[in-house]
Design a protein around this motif. Structure first.
Motif, PDB file in Angstrom:
ATOM      1  N   GLY A   1     -13.128  -0.726 -11.054  1.00 14.76           N
ATOM      2  CA  GLY A   1     -13.268   0.530 -11.782  1.00 14.76           C
ATOM      3  C   GLY A   1     -14.296   0.453 -12.880  1.00 14.76           C
ATOM      4  O   GLY A   1     -13.942   0.469 -14.062  1.00 14.76           O
ATOM      5  N   GLY A   2     -15.564   0.387 -12.496  1.00 13.44           N
ATOM      6  CA  GLY A   2     -16.618   0.275 -13.511  1.00 13.44           C
ATOM      7  C   GLY A   2     -16.571   1.399 -14.528  1.00 13.44           C
ATOM      8  O   GLY A   2     -16.649   1.171 -15.733  1.00 13.44           O
ATOM      9  N   GLY A   3     -16.432   2.630 -14.043  1.00 18.37           N
ATOM     10  CA  GLY A   3     -16.357   3.763 -14.952  1.00 18.37           C
ATOM     11  C   GLY A   3     -14.936   4.112 -15.353  1.00 18.37           C
ATOM     12  O   GLY A   3     -14.628   4.298 -16.530  1.00 18.37           O
ATOM     13  N   LEU A   4     -14.043   4.181 -14.337  1.00 18.50           N
ATOM     14  CA  LEU A   4     -12.696   4.717 -14.564  1.00 18.50           C
ATOM     15  C   LEU A   4     -11.699   4.001 -13.661  1.00 18.50           C
ATOM     16  O   LEU A   4     -11.945   3.813 -12.463  1.00 18.50           O
ATOM     17  N   TYR A   5     -10.564   3.606 -14.233  1.00 18.98           N
ATOM     18  CA  TYR A   5      -9.475   2.989 -13.480  1.00 18.98           C
ATOM     19  C   TYR A   5      -8.244   3.873 -13.609  1.00 18.98           C
ATOM     20  O   TYR A   5      -7.781   4.148 -14.717  1.00 18.98           O
ATOM     21  N   LEU A   6      -7.690   4.319 -12.462  1.00 19.46           N
ATOM     22  CA  LEU A   6      -6.501   5.162 -12.441  1.00 19.46           C
ATOM     23  C   LEU A   6      -5.331   4.339 -11.921  1.00 19.46           C
ATOM     24  O   LEU A   6      -5.330   3.911 -10.768  1.00 19.46           O
ATOM     25  N   SER A   7      -4.325   4.144 -12.758  1.00 18.02           N
ATOM     26  CA  SER A   7      -3.160   3.350 -12.399  1.00 18.02           C
ATOM     27  C   SER A   7      -2.127   4.216 -11.685  1.00 18.02           C
ATOM     28  O   SER A   7      -2.401   5.355 -11.294  1.00 18.02           O
ATOM     29  N   ASP A   8      -0.918   3.697 -11.514  1.00 17.07           N
ATOM     30  CA  ASP A   8       0.085   4.377 -10.711  1.00 17.07           C
ATOM     31  C   ASP A   8       0.826   5.443 -11.502  1.00 17.07           C
ATOM     32  O   ASP A   8       0.975   5.381 -12.710  1.00 17.07           O
ATOM     33  N   ASN A   9       1.262   6.441 -10.755  1.00 14.74           N
ATOM     34  CA  ASN A   9       2.150   7.492 -11.275  1.00 14.74           C
ATOM     35  C   ASN A   9       1.561   8.279 -12.435  1.00 14.74           C
ATOM     36  O   ASN A   9       2.291   8.732 -13.319  1.00 14.74           O
ATOM     37  N   ILE A  10       0.269   8.453 -12.443  1.00 17.42           N
ATOM     38  CA  ILE A  10      -0.314   9.321 -13.459  1.00 17.42           C
ATOM     39  C   ILE A  10      -0.227  10.773 -13.001  1.00 17.42           C
ATOM     40  O   ILE A  10      -0.108  11.060 -11.806  1.00 17.42           O
ATOM     41  N   THR A  11      -0.277  11.676 -13.948  1.00 22.61           N
ATOM     42  CA  THR A  11      -0.364  13.101 -13.641  1.00 22.61           C
ATOM     43  C   THR A  11      -1.565  13.652 -14.383  1.00 22.61           C
ATOM     44  O   THR A  11      -1.936  13.166 -15.448  1.00 22.61           O
ATOM     45  N   SER A  12      -2.161  14.679 -13.827  1.00 26.29           N
ATOM     46  CA  SER A  12      -3.382  15.178 -14.455  1.00 26.29           C
ATOM     47  C   SER A  12      -3.657  16.612 -14.052  1.00 26.29           C
ATOM     48  O   SER A  12      -3.192  17.090 -13.013  1.00 26.29           O
ATOM     49  N   ALA A  13      -4.428  17.287 -14.892  1.00 26.39           N
ATOM     50  CA  ALA A  13      -5.133  18.477 -14.465  1.00 26.39           C
ATOM     51  C   ALA A  13      -6.263  18.000 -13.554  1.00 26.39           C
ATOM     52  O   ALA A  13      -6.524  16.796 -13.466  1.00 26.39           O
ATOM     53  N   PRO A  14      -6.952  18.890 -12.838  1.00 26.30           N
ATOM     54  CA  PRO A  14      -8.107  18.422 -12.063  1.00 26.30           C
ATOM     55  C   PRO A  14      -9.054  17.600 -12.943  1.00 26.30           C
ATOM     56  O   PRO A  14      -9.414  18.018 -14.046  1.00 26.30           O
ATOM     57  N   LEU A  15      -9.411  16.409 -12.464  1.00 27.35           N
ATOM     58  CA  LEU A  15     -10.299  15.542 -13.238  1.00 27.35           C
ATOM     59  C   LEU A  15     -11.739  15.988 -13.030  1.00 27.35           C
ATOM     60  O   LEU A  15     -12.271  15.914 -11.916  1.00 27.35           O
ATOM     61  N   LEU A  16     -12.348  16.442 -14.111  1.00 25.13           N
ATOM     62  CA  LEU A  16     -13.706  16.983 -14.065  1.00 25.13           C
ATOM     63  C   LEU A  16     -14.662  16.027 -14.766  1.00 25.13           C
ATOM     64  O   LEU A  16     -14.263  15.016 -15.326  1.00 25.13           O
ATOM     65  N   GLY A  17     -15.950  16.352 -14.743  1.00 29.85           N
ATOM     66  CA  GLY A  17     -16.945  15.576 -15.464  1.00 29.85           C
ATOM     67  C   GLY A  17     -17.805  14.736 -14.545  1.00 29.85           C
ATOM     68  O   GLY A  17     -17.837  14.921 -13.317  1.00 29.85           O
ATOM     69  N   THR A  18     -18.505  13.773 -15.142  1.00 27.66           N
ATOM     70  CA  THR A  18     -19.487  12.959 -14.434  1.00 27.66           C
ATOM     71  C   THR A  18     -19.191  11.479 -14.608  1.00 27.66           C
ATOM     72  O   THR A  18     -18.918  11.014 -15.719  1.00 27.66           O
ATOM     73  N   VAL A  19     -19.248  10.737 -13.490  1.00 25.75           N
ATOM     74  CA  VAL A  19     -19.137   9.280 -13.498  1.00 25.75           C
ATOM     75  C   VAL A  19     -20.395   8.746 -12.825  1.00 25.75           C
ATOM     76  O   VAL A  19     -20.569   8.898 -11.621  1.00 25.75           O
ATOM     77  N   ARG A  20     -21.273   8.085 -13.585  1.00 22.79           N
ATOM     78  CA  ARG A  20     -22.574   7.710 -13.024  1.00 22.79           C
ATOM     79  C   ARG A  20     -23.051   6.354 -13.539  1.00 22.79           C
ATOM     80  O   ARG A  20     -22.717   5.936 -14.646  1.00 22.79           O
ATOM     81  N   ASN A  21     -23.796   5.673 -12.703  1.00 25.79           N
ATOM     82  CA  ASN A  21     -24.494   4.439 -13.104  1.00 25.79           C
ATOM     83  C   ASN A  21     -23.556   3.363 -13.651  1.00 25.79           C
ATOM     84  O   ASN A  21     -23.900   2.625 -14.567  1.00 25.79           O
ATOM     85  N   ASN A  22     -22.363   3.289 -13.082  1.00 20.98           N
ATOM     86  CA  ASN A  22     -21.422   2.235 -13.447  1.00 20.98           C
ATOM     87  C   ASN A  22     -21.435   1.143 -12.385  1.00 20.98           C
ATOM     88  O   ASN A  22     -21.847   1.364 -11.248  1.00 20.98           O
ATOM     89  N   THR A  23     -20.941  -0.046 -12.750  1.00 22.26           N
ATOM     90  CA  THR A  23     -20.999  -1.203 -11.851  1.00 22.26           C
ATOM     91  C   THR A  23     -19.666  -1.938 -11.838  1.00 22.26           C
ATOM     92  O   THR A  23     -19.043  -2.122 -12.885  1.00 22.26           O
ATOM     93  N   ALA A  24     -19.239  -2.367 -10.624  1.00 24.47           N
ATOM     94  CA  ALA A  24     -18.011  -3.152 -10.489  1.00 24.47           C
ATOM     95  C   ALA A  24     -18.055  -3.926  -9.179  1.00 24.47           C
ATOM     96  O   ALA A  24     -18.906  -3.683  -8.319  1.00 24.47           O
ATOM     97  N   THR A  25     -17.116  -4.835  -9.005  1.00 21.30           N
ATOM     98  CA  THR A  25     -16.926  -5.460  -7.697  1.00 21.30           C
ATOM     99  C   THR A  25     -16.202  -4.501  -6.762  1.00 21.30           C
ATOM    100  O   THR A  25     -16.605  -4.308  -5.616  1.00 21.30           O
ATOM    101  N   ASN A  26     -15.140  -3.869  -7.261  1.00 16.62           N
ATOM    102  CA  ASN A  26     -14.387  -2.876  -6.492  1.00 16.62           C
ATOM    103  C   ASN A  26     -14.395  -1.542  -7.230  1.00 16.62           C
ATOM    104  O   ASN A  26     -13.889  -1.457  -8.342  1.00 16.62           O
TER     105      ASN A  26
END
Length: 227
Positions: free
Chosen positions: A143-168
């Motif tokens: 999760g270079g930009g964002l990591y979402l764990s278990d059992n989260i709740t959310s409104a629609p996730l909006l915005g921009t995720v760009r130019n991040n780096t990770a193995t997975n």
């Protein structure tokens, strides 16, 4: 409660209680043996209502939540520049949130961690992103930009995720039991990983998030990877 760890360049050794507004430059702090599990290099929040973080959170470090660590709390709001923070061997280079309800906007950039270079959303958290949030140039193992764990709740996730780096999951990593009502509608572009340049979804016979109106652009490898 909000606490800035020791060695702060801004109001050192300060502990703040109740609903709090922080509008400041919080710079070059380290959480180490501070009684809070070495979490929250810049700011540590434990519970409270309507906590607001504004300004710039920069170049801080901790085990978890290099810039900001939030544990529970209701209606937390982050609208800030979160820049060049580091979770040393832990989660959430820029922001780590575990439990409670939080709204995030602003710019999350050049942060690093093992999981969730930019933002780590922990179990049983309710989260909302502003449409103008920009998560970019962060690095992590998952999760270079964002990591979402278990059992989260959310409104629609909006915005921009760009130019991040990770193995997975160069852009986003989703754990096996992310609720299907988590609707990802982000622009995910120019992220890089060994598996899942745009997104890595570890379903493992669990549930996967809903993806509607998301745009995957020029990620390497392209699109989303499901395990």
């Amino acid at each position: 409660m909000i606490r800035r760890p020791p060695r702060s360049t801004l109001f050192p050794y300060t502990t703040l209680f109740r609903s709090t507004v922080v509008s400041a430059w919080v710079h070059n702090n380290t959480a180490s043996g501070n009684g809070f599990g070495a979490n929250g290099g810049g700011i540590y929040i434990n519970s409270g209502v309507n906590n607001q973080i504004l300004g710039k959170i920069e170049a801080n470090s901790a085990t978890n939540g290099g810039g900001i660590y939030i544990l529970n709390g209701t209606s937390n709001q982050i609208s800030a520049i979160i820049d060049a923070n580091k979770a040393t061997g832990g989660n959430g280079g820029g922001i780590h949130i575990y439990g409670g309800t939080s709204f995030i906007s602003g710019e999350i950039k050049f942060n690093s961690a093992t999981n969730g270079g930019g933002i780590y959303i922990g179990s049983s958290t309710a989260i909302d992103f502003d449409a103008n949030i920009n998560i970019h140039h962060n690095t992590a193992y998952s999760g270079g930009g964002l990591y979402l764990s278990d059992n989260i709740t959310s409104a629609p996730l909006l915005g921009t995720v760009r130019n991040n780096t990770a193995t997975n999951g160069g852009g986003i990593y989703c754990e096996s039991t992310v609720n299907s009502n988590t609707d990802i509608q982000m622009t995910i572009s120019n992220n890089t990983a060994s598996l899942g340049g745009g997104m890595f979804m570890y379903t493992n016979a669990g549930t996967a998030p809903t993806i509607t109106n998301a745009m995957f652009i020029d990620n390497n490898p392209a699109g989303a990877y499901t395990n």
